[in-house]
Design an enzyme around this catalytic site. Structure first.
Site: not given
Ligand SMILES: [Zn+2]
Length: 456
Positions: A270, A282, A316-317, A343, A415
């Protein structure tokens, strides 16, 4: 760790060539171990575009970056597929303990949180050791308080601790139902780093919305310590803005098949990311691994029979791209022969899960021997979860495959501000590319119908 993988790379160069199609797959696998493409793509997206949540100027740059990168890598049929969705933008954030132990805390608002009033919210905290403790409390248990959940996440090679812990990120409404005025959660993370870890949250319709944020893990420890000694007051300030309708994009490019070109293997990562770090693991890693694997196959003088499509899913998030992709590709479903999303970071692949019955498909028979030098096992379990962005394709019947990765340290950085290329082990990234390239080539150069095998 880099040394170990360097050894694997060197060892595989001296392997005897496998017979037939296996020989091409083996050569591709070995080339992948020293190919710079994945690393270059990962650095380029992380550093040149940076953090890229939907609705930000950087997210628009990411779209242009994707198109340019596909062209540069030799992909064709490059497409931009727009879809509408809400977006959320972070403003200034702070938290501090007031009173005798006054000091600053590290917090990050959860994606989707409402803002606090401009002056902030000041209230006494109540620290709970788990989400279940909160859920067991009566309706007025925390009237006027800021609820703090201090629930640790378990470190596990397959990342299974995340599923168990992440429910607490979605529990602001559960605190609100018990009278809380704000909600703080210990970062859903395995490390001891102070950088807090953000992530998406949602509110229940039957509770007042309250502001919510994640605490750095050491800050949760600090509050646990002080709260055991006596009342602790916190001042929390969160600013944010919401847009009900923003345009997001999914971008794709293809390595066109030389035979059954209308049959497509759909893979990717993503393009969106959280705003705290640079989105390197990510999910620049997933984009890089899948694009590099397909590019290596695209560099062959003769493309395999089927088309390989690399997709950079657009949201995606905070969700939306999986549904949008299914909607846009409904008519094509019978021709999508397999799908998977990368992912789970950049650390080594440890296991491949195939569609149900996939291990008995003759075209995939060489897979176990081809992946063994990479220390990747062919699992006896069929793939179920192949990535959030292909969830709807899989529900619609598209056969899924999934590389499990070593996720032991993924949630130390996920994150958070530490999601940067500095934490990426390049040799493990390349090992992923080698594993993906091997499987992709076998899948694309076969006429195996995995759909029949995966039917229940
Ligand atoms: Zn991800």
């Amino acid at each position: 760790m880099r040394k170990i993988w360097a050894m694997v790379g060197a060892a595989s160069l001296f392997l005897p060539a496998a017979a037939g199609d296996g020989a091409t797959a083996a050569a591709l696998r070995d080339r992948a171990l020293t190919d710079p493409t994945a690393w270059n793509v990962l650095e380029s997206l992380s550093y040149e575009v940076g953090p890229r949540p939907v609705g930000t100027p950087a997210y628009e740059r990411a779209r242009d970056w994707a198109v340019a990168k596909f062209k540069e890598l030799g992909f064709t049929d490059i497409k931009i597929e727009p879809f509408a969705k809400p977006s959320w933008k972070r403003g200034a954030e702070s938290a501090e303990i007031v009173g005798p132990h006054a000091q600053k805390l590290t917090v990050v608002g959860l994606g989707g949180s409402i803002p606090t009033p401009k002056a902030g919210i000041e209230a006494e905290i109540v620290v709970l050791n788990s989400l279940d403790t909160l859920l067991a409390a009566g309706p007025d248990a925390y009237r006027g308080k800021i609820v703090v959940i201090d629930q640790p996440m378990v470190r596990a090679e397959d990342g299974a601790g995340y599923g168990a812990a992440v429910r607490a990120r979605y529990a602001a409404s559960d605190a609100a139902k018990r009278g809380a005025v704000a909600y703080l959660v210990r970062s859903i993370a395995t490390g001891t780093g102070r950088a807090p870890h953000t992530g998406h949250t949602t509110y229940a319709a039957d509770a007042p919305k309250i502001p919510c944020a994640a605490l750095g893990a050491p800050d949760a420890d600090l509050l646990v310590y002080l709260a055991a000694k006596g009342p602790v007051r916190i001042r929390l300030k969160l600013a944010s803005a919401e847009q009900p309708k923003t345009t997001a994009w999914t971008i794709s490019g293809e390595i066109r098949g030389s035979g059954r070109a209308d049959e497509v293997v759909v893979i990717g990562g993503h393009i969106d990311s959280w705003d705290a770090g640079l989105g390197a693991i990510d999910d620049a890693a997933g984009v890089a691994i899948t694009a590099a694997a397909a590019k290596l196959i695209g560099d062959l003088p003769n493309h395999p029979s089927r088309t390989i499509r690399v997709v950079m899913w657009g949201s995606e998030e905070t969700g939306g791209s999986s549904e949008a992709y299914l909607k846009a590709h409904q008519a094509e479903l019978p021709k999508i022969v397999a799908t998977s999303e990368s992912d789970l970071g950049a650390d080594r692949a440890i296991r491949i899960k195939l569609p149900k019955g996939g291990a008995t498909v003759p075209a995939l028979a060489p897979l176990a021997d081809l992946l063994a030098p990479l220390r990747v096992l062919v699992s006896r379990e069929p793939a179920e979860d192949a990535g959030a962005d292909v969830e709807d394709l899989v529900k619609a019947g598209v056969p899924a495959f999934a590389f499990e990765q070593d996720a032991s340290r993924y949630f130390d950085y996920h994150h958070s501000a530490d999601d940067t290329p500095a934490i990426v082990d390049r040799a493990q990234l390349d090992q992923n590319v080698a594993a993906w390239t091997t499987l992709l080539y076998l899948l694309a150069d076969s006429d195996a119908d995995l759909r029949i095998k995966s039917a229940k």
